[in-house]
Design a protein around this motif. Structure first.
Motif, PDB file in Angstrom:
ATOM      1  N   LEU A 173       9.585 -46.440  15.364  1.00  0.00           N
ATOM      2  CA  LEU A 173       8.844 -46.322  15.481  1.00  0.00           C
ATOM      3  C   LEU A 173       8.219 -45.070  16.765  1.00  0.00           C
ATOM      4  CD1 LEU A 173       7.054 -49.523  16.291  1.00  0.00           C
ATOM      5  CD2 LEU A 173       6.579 -48.096  14.366  1.00  0.00           C
ATOM      6  N   LYS A 174       9.176 -44.371  18.048  1.00  0.00           N
ATOM      7  CA  LYS A 174       8.595 -43.648  18.776  1.00  0.00           C
ATOM      8  C   LYS A 174       9.208 -41.928  17.704  1.00  0.00           C
ATOM      9  CE  LYS A 174      10.336 -41.707  23.111  1.00  0.00           C
ATOM     10  NZ  LYS A 174      11.177 -41.491  23.817  1.00  0.00           N
ATOM     11  N   LEU A 175      10.467 -42.260  17.366  1.00  0.00           N
ATOM     12  CA  LEU A 175      11.554 -41.152  15.958  1.00  0.00           C
ATOM     13  C   LEU A 175      10.544 -40.739  15.364  1.00  0.00           C
ATOM     14  CD1 LEU A 175      14.483 -42.038  15.760  1.00  0.00           C
ATOM     15  CD2 LEU A 175      13.975 -40.382  17.381  1.00  0.00           C
ATOM     16  N   GLY A 176       9.276 -42.237  14.420  1.00  0.00           N
ATOM     17  CA  GLY A 176       8.321 -41.413  13.403  1.00  0.00           C
ATOM     18  C   GLY A 176       9.637 -41.564  11.927  1.00  0.00           C
ATOM     19  N   PRO A 177       8.780 -40.853  10.675  1.00  0.00           N
ATOM     20  CA  PRO A 177       9.124 -40.904   9.930  1.00  0.00           C
ATOM     21  C   PRO A 177       9.899 -39.612  10.010  1.00  0.00           C
ATOM     22  CG  PRO A 177       6.633 -41.037   9.385  1.00  0.00           C
ATOM     23  CD  PRO A 177       7.339 -41.230  10.774  1.00  0.00           C
ATOM     24  N   LYS A 178       9.727 -38.597  10.544  1.00  0.00           N
ATOM     25  CA  LYS A 178      10.477 -37.053   9.996  1.00  0.00           C
ATOM     26  C   LYS A 178      11.041 -37.266  11.034  1.00  0.00           C
ATOM     27  CE  LYS A 178       5.745 -35.050   9.346  1.00  0.00           C
ATOM     28  NZ  LYS A 178       4.492 -34.505   9.895  1.00  0.00           N
ATOM     29  N   LYS A 179      11.510 -37.676  11.759  1.00  0.00           N
ATOM     30  CA  LYS A 179      12.787 -37.886  12.366  1.00  0.00           C
ATOM     31  C   LYS A 179      14.117 -38.570  12.426  1.00  0.00           C
ATOM     32  CE  LYS A 179      10.698 -35.279  16.536  1.00  0.00           C
ATOM     33  NZ  LYS A 179      10.721 -34.752  17.585  1.00  0.00           N
ATOM     34  N   GLY A 180      13.623 -39.335  11.561  1.00  0.00           N
ATOM     35  CA  GLY A 180      14.807 -40.675  10.690  1.00  0.00           C
ATOM     36  C   GLY A 180      14.426 -41.454  11.226  1.00  0.00           C
ATOM     37  N   GLY A 181      13.052 -42.495  11.361  1.00  0.00           N
ATOM     38  CA  GLY A 181      12.495 -43.238  12.047  1.00  0.00           C
ATOM     39  C   GLY A 181      11.134 -43.591  10.715  1.00  0.00           C
ATOM     40  N   VAL A 182      10.371 -44.832  11.659  1.00  0.00           N
ATOM     41  CA  VAL A 182       9.787 -45.501  10.470  1.00  0.00           C
ATOM     42  C   VAL A 182       8.292 -45.062  10.922  1.00  0.00           C
ATOM     43  CG1 VAL A 182      10.740 -47.083   9.754  1.00  0.00           C
ATOM     44  CG2 VAL A 182       9.605 -47.717  12.375  1.00  0.00           C
ATOM     45  N   MET A 183       6.983 -45.303   9.983  1.00  0.00           N
ATOM     46  CA  MET A 183       5.952 -45.597   9.872  1.00  0.00           C
ATOM     47  C   MET A 183       5.343 -46.248  10.302  1.00  0.00           C
ATOM     48  SD  MET A 183       3.336 -43.888   7.136  1.00  0.00           S
ATOM     49  CE  MET A 183       2.045 -43.299   7.431  1.00  0.00           C
ATOM     50  N   ALA A 184       5.890 -47.317  10.211  1.00  0.00           N
ATOM     51  CA  ALA A 184       5.295 -48.614  10.916  1.00  0.00           C
ATOM     52  C   ALA A 184       6.501 -49.852  10.474  1.00  0.00           C
ATOM     53  CB  ALA A 184       3.688 -48.816   9.295  1.00  0.00           C
TER      54      ALA A 184
END
Length: 376
Positions: free
Chosen positions: A184-195
């Motif tokens: 969640l901290k990384l976010g979708p643009k850095k290899g994480g997830v949106m939710a």
């Protein structure tokens, strides 16, 4: 479901609907958000400083400046108006004394720093603390193309594929609370997830430890957790009765609040907002400099006024010891009356003396009647 054919379930002891986790920063919805840039102590000291500086300027200007004279009511209004109008640099009264101008110059510098800091802090609070993602509920989740996280081994994966028609390529399995927080901290643009989609009990347990993350929208499934027993087991009835009893007397809710409370996150969010507030300690140096300038100006002004008073008053006859007390009171009243009287600016006196000295004098021979002899 096939499980209900093999076992009997008790009454649910906790709700287990599916919810959406989304990273957020605290969003200000308070109508009094404009007060949050300063702490209470900062507001009190700032307001008091405006009044103190107004009184000091009035004392320094009262004897020589008509803008600071008048009836007591008019002078109080002038002090208050002059004090707070400096916040917008809109004061109409001119300062004539050197001491008054010096104090006002320092105070305007302090006001400039406070005003700029307040504007920057308020802008930060109102614009930076917004939702990090555009997720507001289930519809936003389905219409986006960003990755979605779920717990490994959970039925959530199958539910989102079959019921919500979400592509499996968008789903990312996560195996621990640490992975939840990191993705969640990384976010979708850095290899994480949106939710992340998970059951409410797991989400509440997660939120009791990890903050600046919240539930987006409401539960989009209903259900609950219960205990499973073999078919026709008498324990199922007894335990269901006990769960209902605990639910009715509020004990079940107290157990829930004890183990799944989110109070720590609320405290952390409050600290997150407080970190943007401007505290008195950050401006203590400015207030001390301004206060020292006011005290120094008043001491110099008092010395000058006392010297002028002593020159103005003629030394009187010797005073007996018995009359000393009444004389002191009378002298104090005279000094206060002297300090309250209007004093013309020194420049006017010098101008008048120069004009008189520059007038030409007529010789005796040119004066009318100089050649007339007076007969005795």
């Amino acid at each position: 479901m096939s499980r209900t054919k093999a076992v009997d379930f008790t009454q649910p002891f906790i709700e287990s609907g599916l919810v959406i986790l989304s990273p957020i920063k605290k969003h200000i919805t308070n109508s009094w958000a404009f007060l949050q840039p300063f702490t209470l102590g900062m507001w009190c000291v700032t307001g008091l400083s405006f009044l103190v500086v107004g009184v000091v300027i009035w004392i320094l200007e009262h004897r020589i400046n008509n803008d600071f004279r008048g009836s007591p009511r008019q002078q109080i209004i002038t002090i208050v108006w002059f004090s707070f109008s400096t916040l917008f640099f809109a004061h109409r009264e001119n300062t004539m004394s050197t001491l008054g101008r010096g104090v006002l110059l320092i105070w305007l510098f302090v006001v400039l720093i406070i005003q700029s800091s307040y504007t920057a802090s308020l802008t930060s609070i109102l614009t930076v603390q917004q939702l990090d993602t555009s997720i507001r509920g289930l519809d936003d989740l389905k219409n986006s193309d960003y990755p979605i996280g779920f717990q490994v081994g959970s039925f959530v994966e199958e539910y989102m594929i079959k019921e919500l028609n979400i592509s499996q390529s968008r789903l990312k399995a996560l195996g621990s609370p640490e992975e939840y927080a990191e993705n969640l901290k990384l976010g979708p643009k850095k290899g994480g997830v949106m939710a992340i989609v998970d059951e409410r009990p797991y989400v509440e347990l997660f939120l009791s430890t990890y903050c600046k993350i919240a539930v987006a929208g409401s539960d989009f499934t209903s259900g609950g957790w219960g205990f499973a027993f073999p078919r026709d087991s008498p324990l199922q009835i007894d335990l269901s009765t006990a769960i209902l009893t605990l639910s009715e007397n509020g004990e079940l809710q107290r157990i829930h609040d004890k183990w799944l409370k989110t109070g720590d996150c609320s405290t952390d969010n409050a600290e997150f907002v407080d970190s943007n507030q401007l505290r008195l300690e950050s401006f203590m140096g400015l207030f001390l400099i301004c206060g020292a300038a006011c005290v120094l100006a008043l001491l110099i002004y008092l010395g000058i006024t006392i010297r002028q008073y002593l020159r103005h008053e003629q030394p009187g006859p010797a005073i007996s010891v018995d009359a000393g007390s009444s004389t002191s009171k009378r002298s104090l009243r005279k000094f206060i009356s002297f300090a309250d009287d209007k004093q013309p600016p020194p420049k006017k006196k010098r101008a008048m003396s120069l004009s008189r000295s520059s007038m030409p004098t007529m010789p005796m021979s040119n004066r009318p009647g100089a050649d007339i002899d007076v007969e005795s």
